[in-house]
Design an enzyme around this catalytic site. Sequence first.
Site, PDB file in Angstrom:
ATOM      1  N   GLU A   6       0.875  -1.169   0.000  1.00 45.91           N
ATOM      2  CA  GLU A   6       0.000   0.000   0.000  1.00 45.91           C
ATOM      3  C   GLU A   6       0.916   1.224   0.000  1.00 45.91           C
ATOM      4  OE1 GLU A   6      -2.732   0.294   3.299  1.00 45.91           O
ATOM      5  OE2 GLU A   6      -3.604   2.135   2.483  1.00 45.91           O
TER       6      GLU A   6
ATOM      7  N   LYS B 291       4.741   0.845   9.110  1.00 45.02           N
ATOM      8  CA  LYS B 291       4.807   2.136   8.431  1.00 45.02           C
ATOM      9  C   LYS B 291       4.214   3.236   9.311  1.00 45.02           C
ATOM     10  CE  LYS B 291       3.171   0.187   4.748  1.00 45.02           C
ATOM     11  NZ  LYS B 291       2.534  -0.104   3.456  1.00 45.02           N
TER      12      LYS B 291
ATOM     13  N   ARG C  21       5.056 -12.655   9.757  1.00 47.54           N
ATOM     14  CA  ARG C  21       5.625 -11.331   9.600  1.00 47.54           C
ATOM     15  C   ARG C  21       7.002 -11.276  10.266  1.00 47.54           C
ATOM     16  NH1 ARG C  21       3.330  -6.057   9.243  1.00 47.54           N
ATOM     17  NH2 ARG C  21       1.560  -6.795   8.084  1.00 47.54           N
TER      18      ARG C  21
HETATM   19  P1  ATP Z   1       2.732  -1.993   7.746  1.00 45.86           P
HETATM   20  O1  ATP Z   1       1.958  -2.348   8.957  1.00 45.86           O
HETATM   21  O2  ATP Z   1       4.172  -1.842   7.997  1.00 45.86           O
HETATM   22  O3  ATP Z   1       2.136  -0.851   7.002  1.00 45.86           O
HETATM   23  P2  ATP Z   1       1.480  -3.661   5.847  1.00 45.86           P
HETATM   24  O4  ATP Z   1       1.341  -5.136   5.870  1.00 45.86           O
HETATM   25  O5  ATP Z   1       0.280  -2.861   6.099  1.00 45.86           O
HETATM   26  O6  ATP Z   1       2.646  -3.280   6.832  1.00 45.86           O
HETATM   27  P3  ATP Z   1       1.662  -3.414   3.036  1.00 45.86           P
HETATM   28  O7  ATP Z   1       2.136  -2.273   2.239  1.00 45.86           O
HETATM   29  O8  ATP Z   1       0.233  -3.716   2.995  1.00 45.86           O
HETATM   30  O9  ATP Z   1       2.146  -3.168   4.533  1.00 45.86           O
HETATM   31  O10 ATP Z   1       2.530  -4.701   2.745  1.00 45.86           O
HETATM   32  C1  ATP Z   1       2.895  -5.179   1.486  1.00 45.86           C
HETATM   33  C2  ATP Z   1       3.319  -6.606   1.659  1.00 45.86           C
HETATM   34  O11 ATP Z   1       4.419  -6.709   2.547  1.00 45.86           O
HETATM   35  C3  ATP Z   1       2.204  -7.460   2.216  1.00 45.86           C
HETATM   36  O12 ATP Z   1       2.147  -8.662   1.489  1.00 45.86           O
HETATM   37  C4  ATP Z   1       2.621  -7.690   3.645  1.00 45.86           C
HETATM   38  O13 ATP Z   1       2.133  -8.886   4.119  1.00 45.86           O
HETATM   39  C5  ATP Z   1       4.143  -7.654   3.552  1.00 45.86           C
HETATM   40  N1  ATP Z   1       4.729  -7.231   4.822  1.00 45.86           N
HETATM   41  C6  ATP Z   1       4.521  -6.077   5.480  1.00 45.86           C
HETATM   42  N2  ATP Z   1       5.192  -6.042   6.648  1.00 45.86           N
HETATM   43  C7  ATP Z   1       5.859  -7.215   6.732  1.00 45.86           C
HETATM   44  C8  ATP Z   1       6.728  -7.806   7.704  1.00 45.86           C
HETATM   45  N3  ATP Z   1       7.054  -7.171   8.841  1.00 45.86           N
HETATM   46  N4  ATP Z   1       7.222  -9.041   7.449  1.00 45.86           N
HETATM   47  C9  ATP Z   1       6.918  -9.676   6.319  1.00 45.86           C
HETATM   48  N5  ATP Z   1       6.105  -9.187   5.365  1.00 45.86           N
HETATM   49  C10 ATP Z   1       5.566  -7.975   5.568  1.00 45.86           C
HETATM   50 MG    MG Z   2      -1.173  -1.803   5.524  1.00 41.23          MG
END
Ligand code: ATP
Ligand code: MG
Length: 564
Positions: free
Chosen positions: A42, A279, A269
């Site tokens: 995202e 983020k 994760r």
């Molecule tokens: P954040 O909470 O940091 O915003 P998110 O999962 O909302 O993380 P996205 O931009 O939606 O962030 O993530 C893109 C991809 O990266 C998704 O497939 C997510 O599962 C993966 N991802 C995000 N954070 C991690 C992590 N700490 N470890 C492994 N994969 C991750």
């Molecule tokens: Mg997210």
Amino acid sequence: MAEIKSEETSEKKSLNFIEQIVENDLKEGKNGGKVQTRFPPEPNGYLHIGHAKAICLDFGIAAAHGGVCNLRFDDTNPTKEDVEYVESIQEDVKWLGFDWEDRLYYASSYFQKYYEVAVKLIKEGKAFVCDLTAEEMRQYRGTLSTPGKESPYRNRSVEENLELFERMKAGEFPDGSHTLRAKIDMASPNINMRDPVLYRISHAAHHTTGTEWCIYPMYDFAHPLEDAIEGITHSICTMEFEDHRPLYDWVVREAGYTVNPPRQIEFARLGMTNTVMSKRKLRALVEDGLVDGWDDPRMPTISGLRRRGYTPESIRDFCERIGVSKANSSVDYAMLEYCIREDLKLKRPRLMAVLDPIKLVIDNYPEGQVEYLEAPNNMENEELGTRKIPFSGELYIERDDFMAEPPKKYKRLYIGNEVRLMNAYFVTCTGYEADDDGTIRVVHCTYDPETKGGNAPDGRKVKGTIHWVEASNAGKVEVRLYENIVDEEKGVYNKEDGSLNVNPNSLTVTSAYVEPELLKAKGYDSYQFVRNGFFCADIHDSREGAPVFNRIVSLKSSFKLPKA
Ligand code: ATP
Ligand code: MG
């Protein structure tokens, strides 16, 4: 267990559970032998090391099985998203070494398609417009132990639902007044299946579609459709979506994607000690001015790690070493540091810099003479060649390489002791000068001209070797030393107000004397500074002839690789 050969080491390596699933699917001829994955960030922030794990998996698994991986911006949420992030994400994925070629997609380009699926569901009696407020919906939803209650709007006619949904789309209703919900099962033991919301109203401008839409699909509705539209075979995501999988499958099926439907696979994760990894929290550090932007060298963002001096190889190596499982765990930050040391130690020059200087005067060295000594650029890797370094009777050495009153096992300079000046001569300490408060200003010694190159022809040995920089040719540069951004031992969060316990010592700005070679450093050039660690020239603040060095990592660590 299935095994594949790793190209670099030709060691046999066992497959992780996702690779096993993909291999099995291929063996069974599923998806017509196709493997297609996607990395779906995202664009609401910069990527961090957790995303690197996902990127390595998504792109890595596709590549290992003759497949391809899409880069898809999951931009169905109009607020919080921004083109700045769209650009940084592309830069970071490329820098890590992955290529989506011509497969760059935006979930927002499917808005019309989601809308058509929603209309189809309404027509088939599988979705309805609901007027419950968010709060009422929460009350109706039930709990893990009690079933939910059906919405009083659940049995609206298809015609009424179609008309209301059109009016939602036309902008006739304010935010939060109506939703479109799937009609599944309010008694399902899986709360995600209790008539989940598919669409909400949001009168917000979107970064690609502007004000064209005022209804936006929920993640649980849009994501499976994005995967299905793009022909994704294996949709790899993190564990928190495990309970959403039945809904994912429901959406794919009810939308009519019954041939080779995408399959969601969840993994744990990445969490790490001594840092934060979301983020939202990283954005807070940036917005509160606690760091110098998203690429501050203390940030666990890809751009922060890059600016700090991490290499794509070291991050990929880290992602390989941490492995893939379904059990959430926290990886020691020291593991990442181990990976960058391993990557740089033979690749980069080992040069001399003095971080906490005192003068060393060689009283029997010819006054005014400067000679140039040949020194290996990396004593463990001859391929890096040699360089000439200036040497004279006035040098800088580290303050702690001299002691007026040395403890027993001290092997460096003290009066009467002989040590090796790295790549140069043996010197014997003869005295020192101190200020009134005892601060040592100058150490005196004599050198043995017979020991040029660092060895005595008579075979006598010295116990200590110290590094140095010739004073008249030394460059003085800014050096930034870092500690973890949060200190796990003190607690990541403040017990009183829940705020992040940012380590007040996470940045120390100091200066160093460096040998002339180091003054040539340009942004991102990295070096080992003998005994002081690995350093990288800062990309923003270095100037021609005046580099600013970030310490990537010190040389030593108590960290040991876990036994395989
Ligand atoms: P954040 O909470 O940091 O915003 P998110 O999962 O909302 O993380 P996205 O931009 O939606 O962030 O993530 C893109 C991809 O990266 C998704 O497939 C997510 O599962 C993966 N991802 C995000 N954070 C991690 C992590 N700490 N470890 C492994 N994969 C991750
Ligand atoms: Mg997210």
